[in-house]
Design a protein around this motif. Structure first.
Motif, PDB file in Angstrom:
ATOM      1  N   ARG A   1       0.852  -1.192   0.000  1.00  0.00           N
ATOM      2  CA  ARG A   1       0.000   0.000   0.000  1.00  0.00           C
ATOM      3  C   ARG A   1       0.883   1.236   0.000  1.00  0.00           C
ATOM      4  O   ARG A   1       2.020   1.213   0.461  1.00  0.00           O
ATOM      5  N   CYS A   2       0.337   2.341  -0.446  1.00  0.00           N
ATOM      6  CA  CYS A   2       1.056   3.608  -0.454  1.00  0.00           C
ATOM      7  C   CYS A   2       1.216   4.100   0.985  1.00  0.00           C
ATOM      8  O   CYS A   2       0.249   4.099   1.752  1.00  0.00           O
ATOM      9  N   PRO A   3       2.410   4.546   1.367  1.00  0.00           N
ATOM     10  CA  PRO A   3       2.592   5.046   2.732  1.00  0.00           C
ATOM     11  C   PRO A   3       1.788   6.317   3.034  1.00  0.00           C
ATOM     12  O   PRO A   3       1.479   6.587   4.187  1.00  0.00           O
ATOM     13  N   LEU A   4       1.430   7.092   2.014  1.00  0.00           N
ATOM     14  CA  LEU A   4       0.633   8.305   2.243  1.00  0.00           C
ATOM     15  C   LEU A   4      -0.867   8.054   2.158  1.00  0.00           C
ATOM     16  O   LEU A   4      -1.658   8.840   2.658  1.00  0.00           O
ATOM     17  N   ALA A   5      -1.253   6.991   1.496  1.00  0.00           N
ATOM     18  CA  ALA A   5      -2.671   6.653   1.351  1.00  0.00           C
ATOM     19  C   ALA A   5      -2.809   5.147   1.587  1.00  0.00           C
ATOM     20  O   ALA A   5      -2.917   4.371   0.648  1.00  0.00           O
ATOM     21  N   PRO A   6      -2.778   4.718   2.855  1.00  0.00           N
ATOM     22  CA  PRO A   6      -2.703   3.292   3.190  1.00  0.00           C
ATOM     23  C   PRO A   6      -3.841   2.424   2.651  1.00  0.00           C
ATOM     24  O   PRO A   6      -3.710   1.212   2.617  1.00  0.00           O
ATOM     25  N   THR A   7      -4.923   3.021   2.214  1.00  0.00           N
ATOM     26  CA  THR A   7      -6.000   2.214   1.625  1.00  0.00           C
ATOM     27  C   THR A   7      -5.795   2.054   0.113  1.00  0.00           C
ATOM     28  O   THR A   7      -6.540   1.319  -0.527  1.00  0.00           O
ATOM     29  N   SER A   8      -4.794   2.730  -0.437  1.00  0.00           N
ATOM     30  CA  SER A   8      -4.559   2.694  -1.882  1.00  0.00           C
ATOM     31  C   SER A   8      -3.505   1.659  -2.252  1.00  0.00           C
ATOM     32  O   SER A   8      -2.434   1.611  -1.663  1.00  0.00           O
TER      33      SER A   8
ATOM     34  N   GLY B   1      15.035  -5.709  -6.628  1.00  0.00           N
ATOM     35  CA  GLY B   1      13.844  -6.498  -6.357  1.00  0.00           C
ATOM     36  C   GLY B   1      13.053  -6.066  -5.143  1.00  0.00           C
ATOM     37  O   GLY B   1      12.037  -6.666  -4.815  1.00  0.00           O
ATOM     38  N   PHE B   2      13.494  -5.008  -4.471  1.00  0.00           N
ATOM     39  CA  PHE B   2      12.805  -4.523  -3.271  1.00  0.00           C
ATOM     40  C   PHE B   2      12.190  -3.152  -3.527  1.00  0.00           C
ATOM     41  O   PHE B   2      12.885  -2.239  -3.962  1.00  0.00           O
ATOM     42  N   PRO B   3      10.904  -2.983  -3.225  1.00  0.00           N
ATOM     43  CA  PRO B   3      10.287  -1.664  -3.389  1.00  0.00           C
ATOM     44  C   PRO B   3      10.816  -0.692  -2.336  1.00  0.00           C
ATOM     45  O   PRO B   3      10.954  -1.049  -1.171  1.00  0.00           O
ATOM     46  N   ILE B   4      11.117   0.516  -2.748  1.00  0.00           N
ATOM     47  CA  ILE B   4      11.594   1.560  -1.843  1.00  0.00           C
ATOM     48  C   ILE B   4      10.396   2.476  -1.555  1.00  0.00           C
ATOM     49  O   ILE B   4      10.135   3.434  -2.277  1.00  0.00           O
ATOM     50  N   LEU B   5       9.655   2.141  -0.508  1.00  0.00           N
ATOM     51  CA  LEU B   5       8.421   2.871  -0.185  1.00  0.00           C
ATOM     52  C   LEU B   5       8.696   4.009   0.784  1.00  0.00           C
ATOM     53  O   LEU B   5       8.052   4.160   1.815  1.00  0.00           O
ATOM     54  N   VAL B   6       9.657   4.831   0.430  1.00  0.00           N
ATOM     55  CA  VAL B   6      10.037   6.001   1.219  1.00  0.00           C
ATOM     56  C   VAL B   6       9.519   7.223   0.475  1.00  0.00           C
ATOM     57  O   VAL B   6       9.932   7.493  -0.658  1.00  0.00           O
ATOM     58  N   VAL B   7       8.609   7.939   1.093  1.00  0.00           N
ATOM     59  CA  VAL B   7       7.964   9.078   0.436  1.00  0.00           C
ATOM     60  C   VAL B   7       8.985  10.094  -0.056  1.00  0.00           C
ATOM     61  O   VAL B   7       8.881  10.607  -1.167  1.00  0.00           O
ATOM     62  N   GLU B   8      10.001  10.370   0.750  1.00  0.00           N
ATOM     63  CA  GLU B   8      11.003  11.375   0.382  1.00  0.00           C
ATOM     64  C   GLU B   8      11.815  10.969  -0.852  1.00  0.00           C
ATOM     65  O   GLU B   8      12.409  11.817  -1.505  1.00  0.00           O
ATOM     66  N   GLU B   9      11.833   9.701  -1.185  1.00  0.00           N
ATOM     67  CA  GLU B   9      12.573   9.226  -2.355  1.00  0.00           C
ATOM     68  C   GLU B   9      11.663   8.959  -3.557  1.00  0.00           C
ATOM     69  O   GLU B   9      12.140   8.642  -4.637  1.00  0.00           O
ATOM     70  N   ALA B  10      10.368   9.082  -3.372  1.00  0.00           N
ATOM     71  CA  ALA B  10       9.408   8.815  -4.449  1.00  0.00           C
ATOM     72  C   ALA B  10       9.404   9.956  -5.458  1.00  0.00           C
ATOM     73  O   ALA B  10       9.731  11.095  -5.135  1.00  0.00           O
ATOM     74  N   GLU B  11       9.003   9.627  -6.685  1.00  0.00           N
ATOM     75  CA  GLU B  11       8.852  10.637  -7.735  1.00  0.00           C
ATOM     76  C   GLU B  11       7.429  11.172  -7.670  1.00  0.00           C
ATOM     77  O   GLU B  11       6.464  10.407  -7.624  1.00  0.00           O
ATOM     78  N   LEU B  12       7.305  12.486  -7.667  1.00  0.00           N
ATOM     79  CA  LEU B  12       5.993  13.117  -7.658  1.00  0.00           C
ATOM     80  C   LEU B  12       5.364  13.036  -9.041  1.00  0.00           C
ATOM     81  O   LEU B  12       6.076  13.037 -10.051  1.00  0.00           O
TER      82      LEU B  12
ATOM     83  N   ARG C   1       8.749   0.621 -11.700  1.00  0.00           N
ATOM     84  CA  ARG C   1       8.267   1.453 -10.597  1.00  0.00           C
ATOM     85  C   ARG C   1       6.947   0.897 -10.059  1.00  0.00           C
ATOM     86  O   ARG C   1       6.212   0.238 -10.759  1.00  0.00           O
ATOM     87  N   LEU C   2       6.669   1.220  -8.803  1.00  0.00           N
ATOM     88  CA  LEU C   2       5.348   0.985  -8.225  1.00  0.00           C
ATOM     89  C   LEU C   2       4.657   2.329  -8.164  1.00  0.00           C
ATOM     90  O   LEU C   2       5.245   3.320  -7.715  1.00  0.00           O
ATOM     91  N   VAL C   3       3.413   2.378  -8.590  1.00  0.00           N
ATOM     92  CA  VAL C   3       2.677   3.634  -8.675  1.00  0.00           C
ATOM     93  C   VAL C   3       1.412   3.526  -7.837  1.00  0.00           C
ATOM     94  O   VAL C   3       0.639   2.568  -7.970  1.00  0.00           O
ATOM     95  N   CYS C   4       1.189   4.533  -6.989  1.00  0.00           N
ATOM     96  CA  CYS C   4      -0.017   4.567  -6.170  1.00  0.00           C
ATOM     97  C   CYS C   4      -1.221   4.805  -7.073  1.00  0.00           C
ATOM     98  O   CYS C   4      -1.218   5.727  -7.893  1.00  0.00           O
TER      99      CYS C   4
ATOM    100  N   PHE D   1       7.276   4.897  -6.846  1.00  0.00           N
ATOM    101  CA  PHE D   1       8.314   4.364  -5.966  1.00  0.00           C
ATOM    102  C   PHE D   1       9.257   3.464  -6.755  1.00  0.00           C
ATOM    103  O   PHE D   1       8.816   2.600  -7.522  1.00  0.00           O
ATOM    104  N   ALA D   2      10.545   3.654  -6.544  1.00  0.00           N
ATOM    105  CA  ALA D   2      11.552   2.856  -7.229  1.00  0.00           C
ATOM    106  C   ALA D   2      11.588   1.438  -6.673  1.00  0.00           C
ATOM    107  O   ALA D   2      11.157   1.169  -5.546  1.00  0.00           O
ATOM    108  N   ILE D   3      12.110   0.545  -7.490  1.00  0.00           N
ATOM    109  CA  ILE D   3      12.374  -0.831  -7.076  1.00  0.00           C
ATOM    110  C   ILE D   3      13.865  -1.050  -7.272  1.00  0.00           C
ATOM    111  O   ILE D   3      14.382  -0.860  -8.373  1.00  0.00           O
ATOM    112  N   LYS D   4      14.553  -1.380  -6.198  1.00  0.00           N
ATOM    113  CA  LYS D   4      16.002  -1.593  -6.269  1.00  0.00           C
ATOM    114  C   LYS D   4      16.332  -3.010  -5.842  1.00  0.00           C
ATOM    115  O   LYS D   4      15.960  -3.430  -4.749  1.00  0.00           O
TER     116      LYS D   4
END
Length: 73
Positions: free
Chosen positions: A14-21, A44-55, A29-32, A39-42
């Motif tokens: 789930r998206c860290p900013l919208a946990p129901t999404s 094989g691991f999703p990087i679910l860090v909001v500060e590193e996500a692409e707007l 990439r993973l997209v909300c 969110f990038a995938i490095k």
């Protein structure tokens, strides 16, 4: 690489900013589904860090995302 993420695992994410999404896989990439944060995938691991996500296009900060505007009203 998104090919290393199983469908079962993807279904739990789930998206860290919208946990129901849910997040959908788009290329490498993973997209909300709600706010369109990408969110990038490095290694094989999703990087679910909001500060590193692409707007999403046209959004200059996370406070402009739909899920954040709605939660403050």
């Amino acid at each position: 690489d998104g090919r290393m993420i199983s469908q079962d695992f993807l279904d739990m994410l789930r998206c860290p900013l919208a946990p129901t999404s849910r997040l959908r896989l788009e290329s490498d990439r993973l997209v909300c589904e709600r706010c369109a944060l990408r969110f990038a995938i490095k290694d094989g691991f999703p990087i679910l860090v909001v500060e590193e996500a692409e707007l999403p296009v046209g959004c200059e900060s996370t406070s402009q995302l739909p899920c954040q505007r709605e939660s403050k009203t």
